[in-house]
Design a protein around this motif. Sequence first.
Motif, PDB file in Angstrom:
ATOM      1  N   ARG A  57      19.853  31.380  19.105  1.00  0.00           N
ATOM      2  CA  ARG A  57      19.551  30.002  19.487  1.00  0.00           C
ATOM      3  C   ARG A  57      18.120  29.844  19.974  1.00  0.00           C
ATOM      4  O   ARG A  57      17.477  28.825  19.709  1.00  0.00           O
ATOM      5  N   ASP A  58      17.571  30.841  20.649  1.00  0.00           N
ATOM      6  CA  ASP A  58      16.186  30.722  21.124  1.00  0.00           C
ATOM      7  C   ASP A  58      15.213  30.585  19.958  1.00  0.00           C
ATOM      8  O   ASP A  58      14.300  29.751  19.992  1.00  0.00           O
ATOM      9  N   ALA A  59      15.404  31.376  18.897  1.00  0.00           N
ATOM     10  CA  ALA A  59      14.531  31.281  17.723  1.00  0.00           C
ATOM     11  C   ALA A  59      14.753  29.960  16.989  1.00  0.00           C
ATOM     12  O   ALA A  59      13.791  29.328  16.519  1.00  0.00           O
ATOM     13  N   ILE A  60      16.000  29.530  16.913  1.00  0.00           N
ATOM     14  CA  ILE A  60      16.312  28.248  16.279  1.00  0.00           C
ATOM     15  C   ILE A  60      15.660  27.117  17.061  1.00  0.00           C
ATOM     16  O   ILE A  60      15.048  26.209  16.490  1.00  0.00           O
ATOM     17  N   SER A  61      15.742  27.187  18.365  1.00  0.00           N
ATOM     18  CA  SER A  61      15.135  26.166  19.217  1.00  0.00           C
ATOM     19  C   SER A  61      13.614  26.144  19.071  1.00  0.00           C
ATOM     20  O   SER A  61      13.013  25.072  18.922  1.00  0.00           O
ATOM     21  N   ALA A  62      12.997  27.304  19.099  1.00  0.00           N
ATOM     22  CA  ALA A  62      11.535  27.369  18.966  1.00  0.00           C
ATOM     23  C   ALA A  62      11.080  26.787  17.627  1.00  0.00           C
ATOM     24  O   ALA A  62      10.138  25.995  17.567  1.00  0.00           O
ATOM     25  N   PHE A  63      11.757  27.153  16.555  1.00  0.00           N
ATOM     26  CA  PHE A  63      11.422  26.635  15.232  1.00  0.00           C
ATOM     27  C   PHE A  63      11.607  25.119  15.196  1.00  0.00           C
ATOM     28  O   PHE A  63      10.734  24.381  14.704  1.00  0.00           O
ATOM     29  N   THR A  64      12.728  24.653  15.715  1.00  0.00           N
ATOM     30  CA  THR A  64      13.027  23.223  15.685  1.00  0.00           C
ATOM     31  C   THR A  64      12.032  22.436  16.517  1.00  0.00           C
ATOM     32  O   THR A  64      11.594  21.350  16.117  1.00  0.00           O
ATOM     33  N   HIS A  65      11.644  22.955  17.674  1.00  0.00           N
ATOM     34  CA  HIS A  65      10.624  22.286  18.486  1.00  0.00           C
ATOM     35  C   HIS A  65       9.278  22.222  17.760  1.00  0.00           C
ATOM     36  O   HIS A  65       8.497  21.302  17.979  1.00  0.00           O
ATOM     37  N   GLN A  66       9.024  23.173  16.908  1.00  0.00           N
ATOM     38  CA  GLN A  66       7.762  23.212  16.155  1.00  0.00           C
ATOM     39  C   GLN A  66       7.771  22.226  14.991  1.00  0.00           C
ATOM     40  O   GLN A  66       6.775  21.548  14.751  1.00  0.00           O
ATOM     41  N   VAL A  67       8.880  22.131  14.251  1.00  0.00           N
ATOM     42  CA  VAL A  67       8.871  21.365  13.002  1.00  0.00           C
ATOM     43  C   VAL A  67       9.509  19.982  13.101  1.00  0.00           C
ATOM     44  O   VAL A  67       9.171  19.101  12.309  1.00  0.00           O
ATOM     45  N   LEU A  68      10.421  19.759  14.038  1.00  0.00           N
ATOM     46  CA  LEU A  68      11.155  18.502  14.036  1.00  0.00           C
ATOM     47  C   LEU A  68      10.335  17.310  14.519  1.00  0.00           C
ATOM     48  O   LEU A  68      10.365  16.264  13.870  1.00  0.00           O
ATOM     49  N   PRO A  69       9.607  17.414  15.612  1.00  0.00           N
ATOM     50  CA  PRO A  69       8.856  16.230  16.036  1.00  0.00           C
ATOM     51  C   PRO A  69       7.860  15.785  14.958  1.00  0.00           C
ATOM     52  O   PRO A  69       7.027  16.558  14.502  1.00  0.00           O
ATOM     53  N   GLY A  70       8.040  14.548  14.514  1.00  0.00           N
ATOM     54  CA  GLY A  70       7.180  13.993  13.476  1.00  0.00           C
ATOM     55  C   GLY A  70       7.693  14.182  12.072  1.00  0.00           C
ATOM     56  O   GLY A  70       7.222  13.533  11.137  1.00  0.00           O
ATOM     57  N   ALA A  71       8.683  15.048  11.890  1.00  0.00           N
ATOM     58  CA  ALA A  71       9.178  15.355  10.544  1.00  0.00           C
ATOM     59  C   ALA A  71       9.948  14.198   9.919  1.00  0.00           C
ATOM     60  O   ALA A  71      10.060  14.113   8.702  1.00  0.00           O
ATOM     61  N   MET A  72      10.469  13.317  10.735  1.00  0.00           N
ATOM     62  CA  MET A  72      11.308  12.239  10.222  1.00  0.00           C
ATOM     63  C   MET A  72      10.580  10.896  10.190  1.00  0.00           C
ATOM     64  O   MET A  72      11.203   9.846  10.087  1.00  0.00           O
ATOM     65  N   ALA A  73       9.263  10.906  10.248  1.00  0.00           N
ATOM     66  CA  ALA A  73       8.502   9.652  10.277  1.00  0.00           C
ATOM     67  C   ALA A  73       8.716   8.817   9.021  1.00  0.00           C
ATOM     68  O   ALA A  73       8.854   7.595   9.090  1.00  0.00           O
ATOM     69  N   ALA A  74       8.752   9.441   7.853  1.00  0.00           N
ATOM     70  CA  ALA A  74       8.862   8.700   6.598  1.00  0.00           C
ATOM     71  C   ALA A  74      10.263   8.746   6.006  1.00  0.00           C
ATOM     72  O   ALA A  74      10.670   7.823   5.302  1.00  0.00           O
TER      73      ALA A  74
END
Length: 140
Positions: A57-74
């Motif tokens: 979960r820590d690696a999943i969380s780190a990855f998600t915090h890196q890629v998710l913000p802004g990924a759903m703009a369009a």
Amino acid sequence: MDTLMPADDLTDELRAISAVVATLEHAQQNELPDEFAGLFRHDAIWTTGGGRRLLGRDAISAFTHQVLPGAMAASTATYEVEHVVFIRPDVVAVKVRQTPVGRDGVPLPGVNPGSPTYVMAKEDGRWLLVAAQNTEVVDG
């Protein structure tokens, strides 16, 4: 479907499993990495749609915090539970249809859907993702 539980219990479990998928969709659509990571067991494994393997979960969380913000703009995606296999009463395999959509909810033309598979385990009364793999459907 053959199960080891009464039909009423099965209906309740299917609702709870679908609720996990709905929460995952909500977290993705609203760019909520903590909500997303909170769906995984501490030792979960996840292979992203791009083939990146994440362990824990820590690696999943780190990855998600890196890629998710802004990924759903369009655009974003919807998630629909298509099939559930009860491996045991507390372990399931879940097949999901992931449909890429615009922010208006309309499916994106020419963008292939995803076909995630989730393994979930019920622990302390809560379904958690234990293993997940997302795969692009290239033949529609």
